[in-house]
Design an enzyme around this catalytic site. Structure first.
Site, PDB file in Angstrom:
ATOM      1  N   HIS A 125       4.072   3.486  12.825  1.00 37.50           N
ATOM      2  CA  HIS A 125       2.850   4.974  12.803  1.00 37.50           C
ATOM      3  C   HIS A 125       3.750   5.276  13.882  1.00 37.50           C
ATOM      4  O   HIS A 125       3.000   6.278  14.342  1.00 37.50           O
ATOM      5  CB  HIS A 125       1.928   4.043  13.477  1.00 37.50           C
ATOM      6  CG  HIS A 125       1.149   2.948  12.162  1.00 37.50           C
ATOM      7  ND1 HIS A 125      -0.293   3.417  12.366  1.00 37.50           N
ATOM      8  CD2 HIS A 125       1.064   2.870  11.022  1.00 37.50           C
ATOM      9  CE1 HIS A 125      -1.067   1.964  12.008  1.00 37.50           C
ATOM     10  NE2 HIS A 125       0.493   2.181  10.815  1.00 37.50           N
ATOM     11  N   HIS A 166       0.849  -1.179   0.419  1.00 33.47           N
ATOM     12  CA  HIS A 166      -0.043   0.052   0.157  1.00 33.47           C
ATOM     13  C   HIS A 166       0.243   1.305   0.130  1.00 33.47           C
ATOM     14  O   HIS A 166       1.826   1.715   0.895  1.00 33.47           O
ATOM     15  CB  HIS A 166      -0.797  -0.279   1.172  1.00 33.47           C
ATOM     16  CG  HIS A 166      -0.310   0.019   1.909  1.00 33.47           C
ATOM     17  ND1 HIS A 166       0.183   1.483   3.582  1.00 33.47           N
ATOM     18  CD2 HIS A 166      -0.057  -0.858   3.146  1.00 33.47           C
ATOM     19  CE1 HIS A 166       0.086   0.695   4.443  1.00 33.47           C
ATOM     20  NE2 HIS A 166       0.823  -0.225   5.206  1.00 33.47           N
ATOM     21  N   ASP A 175       4.093  -6.581   3.597  1.00 28.35           N
ATOM     22  CA  ASP A 175       4.132  -5.772   4.444  1.00 28.35           C
ATOM     23  C   ASP A 175       3.799  -6.268   6.012  1.00 28.35           C
ATOM     24  O   ASP A 175       2.806  -5.542   7.070  1.00 28.35           O
ATOM     25  CB  ASP A 175       2.127  -5.612   4.361  1.00 28.35           C
ATOM     26  CG  ASP A 175       1.841  -4.007   5.048  1.00 28.35           C
ATOM     27  OD1 ASP A 175       2.745  -3.147   5.313  1.00 28.35           O
ATOM     28  OD2 ASP A 175       0.178  -3.900   5.113  1.00 28.35           O
ATOM     29  N   ASP A 205       6.506   1.427   6.290  1.00 23.72           N
ATOM     30  CA  ASP A 205       5.195   0.536   6.822  1.00 23.72           C
ATOM     31  C   ASP A 205       3.997   1.961   5.739  1.00 23.72           C
ATOM     32  O   ASP A 205       3.880   2.624   6.036  1.00 23.72           O
ATOM     33  CB  ASP A 205       4.364   1.023   7.710  1.00 23.72           C
ATOM     34  CG  ASP A 205       2.980   0.118   7.974  1.00 23.72           C
ATOM     35  OD1 ASP A 205       2.980  -0.165   6.788  1.00 23.72           O
ATOM     36  OD2 ASP A 205       2.113   0.512   8.926  1.00 23.72           O
ATOM     37  N   ASP A 239       0.086   4.175   0.959  1.00 26.69           N
ATOM     38  CA  ASP A 239      -0.131   5.679   2.334  1.00 26.69           C
ATOM     39  C   ASP A 239       0.567   5.095   3.178  1.00 26.69           C
ATOM     40  O   ASP A 239       0.776   4.165   3.738  1.00 26.69           O
ATOM     41  CB  ASP A 239      -1.746   5.775   2.122  1.00 26.69           C
ATOM     42  CG  ASP A 239      -2.203   4.672   2.936  1.00 26.69           C
ATOM     43  OD1 ASP A 239      -2.009   2.885   2.843  1.00 26.69           O
ATOM     44  OD2 ASP A 239      -3.122   4.743   3.952  1.00 26.69           O
ATOM     45  N   GLU A 253      -5.068   1.890   2.886  1.00 30.87           N
ATOM     46  CA  GLU A 253      -4.434   0.360   3.546  1.00 30.87           C
ATOM     47  C   GLU A 253      -5.005   1.219   5.523  1.00 30.87           C
ATOM     48  O   GLU A 253      -5.923   0.342   5.918  1.00 30.87           O
ATOM     49  CB  GLU A 253      -4.011  -0.646   3.461  1.00 30.87           C
ATOM     50  CG  GLU A 253      -4.109  -1.335   3.818  1.00 30.87           C
ATOM     51  CD  GLU A 253      -2.881  -1.239   5.405  1.00 30.87           C
ATOM     52  OE1 GLU A 253      -2.573  -2.844   5.635  1.00 30.87           O
ATOM     53  OE2 GLU A 253      -2.173  -0.524   5.547  1.00 30.87           O
ATOM     54  N   GLU A 254      -4.533   1.963   5.078  1.00 31.99           N
ATOM     55  CA  GLU A 254      -3.665   2.611   6.467  1.00 31.99           C
ATOM     56  C   GLU A 254      -5.544   3.038   7.291  1.00 31.99           C
ATOM     57  O   GLU A 254      -5.652   2.570   8.408  1.00 31.99           O
ATOM     58  CB  GLU A 254      -3.320   3.447   6.860  1.00 31.99           C
ATOM     59  CG  GLU A 254      -1.541   3.029   6.496  1.00 31.99           C
ATOM     60  CD  GLU A 254      -1.149   1.772   7.577  1.00 31.99           C
ATOM     61  OE1 GLU A 254      -1.758   1.816   8.832  1.00 31.99           O
ATOM     62  OE2 GLU A 254       0.025   2.077   7.290  1.00 31.99           O
TER      63      GLU A 254
END
Length: 417
Positions: free
Chosen positions: A388, A86, A206, A149, A88, A183-184
């Site tokens: 994150h 992903h 991922d 990520d 994002d 995705e997040e």
């Protein structure tokens, strides 16, 4: 097979290029993608894929990147496999102005991030650093997340595509590529075109530690608790007002600690309030509900019902409504029906010279939903850590091993056809 890889751009160079592009998604947005800036990375990826000679690479109106590495085998029955990551980054931490730093030849000392010296990577707080002695560690500078990520996964897939196009001796069938937005925020495959992908099996890139492969995720529901109170002028409210905000606060405070994210681990599920909004007359609490066992999701939601009914006994005239919505389900339910997909992934990791470990993940991936959309899709390590947050990091050597794993997977599917 030992791959002799072309090296016009290394996976590290690709990664450093991608992380400086801000692709943070927005859960409050109703568009797809939720932020148009995610397409900035998508356009870069498409241009690179076309330059490699992958002629069908394109970015669609919803921000998805599709491409096909054409097969080069004489076999007619090689299943199409898909690799997915992903674009994002998380809304939890800024992804604007990322300044990636390479800490070469890590020897175990604390890594202090220069733009915020309070951000320090210590081995006792990041246990996988003990496996990184001699590696080159990439971090951000301290003010932002890094974006490993999942831009590590993107860089790894992109480098694998380049190697496949440059090395005809690596035999493989058609390889489908999918890069998703959002995705997040749980919308990563909302607009994915499964017919366009045309794949039998998929692998999201991922995951965390090198050698890990995840075949099991949480099952997930979202829940919205609506409390309807009784409003009154605050100057004349005695014996009349029943504040929905205060009632909501009581319910949240009564939630059991041993069913909270901070009170659970391993295979334990949780019930987590993520936002409260409203006013005296009506308040709303949004929850996420997680467990590896689908049946326990119902039990966890029932706790909200029981606590709310108990507390409302002290608030006559007030009412509530609980809305529960399915988000995704444990991909193991599907993958167990296709054991070779996981077996081939584990074999590819071993061929890359790593100790292959089958794991569960306390979260979800695009593969969770793809598995239930007809594309069984376990998750393979990308080397990303401390997701994150400002202390996010990745190892150059782990990214290289992920590229090798992808290439081995392509050859294994061709060999076994």
């Amino acid at each position: 097979m030992n791959f002799k890889l072309a090296s016009r751009f290394t996976v590290t160079e690709r990664f450093l290029k991608y992380v400086v592009i801000d692709t943070q998604s927005d859960p409050e947005s109703l568009t797809c993608p939720s932020t148009d800036k995610q397409k900035d990375l998508g356009r870069v990826l498409v241009a690179e894929l076309l330059e490699m000679g992958i002629t069908d690479a394109h970015l669609d109106e919803h921000g998805y990147v599709y491409a096909t590495v054409p097969g080069n085998t004489d076999k007619a029955n090689v299943p199409v496999i898909c690799f997915c990551s992903h674009m994002d980054t998380s809304p939890d931490c800024s992804g604007a102005g990322v300044k990636p730093l390479i800490h070469k030849n890590y020897q175990g000392a604390d890594i202090v991030l220069p733009d915020d010296p309070t951000q320090v990577l210590r081995m006792d707080e990041h246990p996988d650093l003990k496996n990184q002695i001699g590696h080159d560690i990439i971090t951000a500078s301290g003010n932002t997340l890094l974006g490993a990520d999942n831009k590590a996964g993107i860089a790894e897939i992109m480098d694998a595509c380049y190697q496949l196009m440059q090395n005809p001796q690596i035999k493989h069938g058609d390889i489908s590529i999918l890069f998703t937005p959002d995705e997040e925020i749980g919308r990563g495959v909302d607009k994915a075109d499964m017919q366009k992908l045309g794949a039998y099996a998929g692998y999201t890139i991922d995951g965390e530690s090198a050698g890990n492969m995840e075949n099991e995720t949480f099952s997930a529901d979202g829940a919205k608790l609506i409390i309807r109170g009784i409003s009154s002028h605050p100057g004349f409210a005695k014996g009349k007002m029943q504040s929905a905000i205060k009632i909501a606060g009581q319910i949240v405070a009564a939630l059991p600690y041993d069913l909270s994210p901070e009170g659970t681990e391993a295979m334990e599920g949780f019930l987590h309030p993520v936002s409260i909004s409203g006013h005296v007359e009506q308040a709303e609490v949004d929850f996420i509900i997680r467990d590896f066992d689908d049946a326990k999701l119902i039990e966890h939601a029932d706790i909200i019902h029981k606590l709310t009914e108990l507390i409302l006994k002290n608030h006559p005239g007030c009412t509530y409504e609980l809305q529960v919505k399915e988000q995704y389900r444990n991909m193991k339910n599907v993958l167990d029906q296709h054991p070779q997909i996981v077996e081939y992934g584990m074999e590819a990791i071993r061929r890359a010279g790593l100790d292959a470990r089958l794991c569960s993940i306390r979260g979800g991936t695009d593969g969770s939903r793809l598995s239930f959309m007809g594309l069984p899709c376990p998750n393979i390590f990308a080397g990303e850590h401390a997701f994150h947050g400002k202390q996010e990091w990745v190892s150059v050597q782990d990214m290289q091993k992920a590229v090798e794993t992808i290439l081995h997977l392509c050859t294994i599917w061709e060999e076994r056809a």
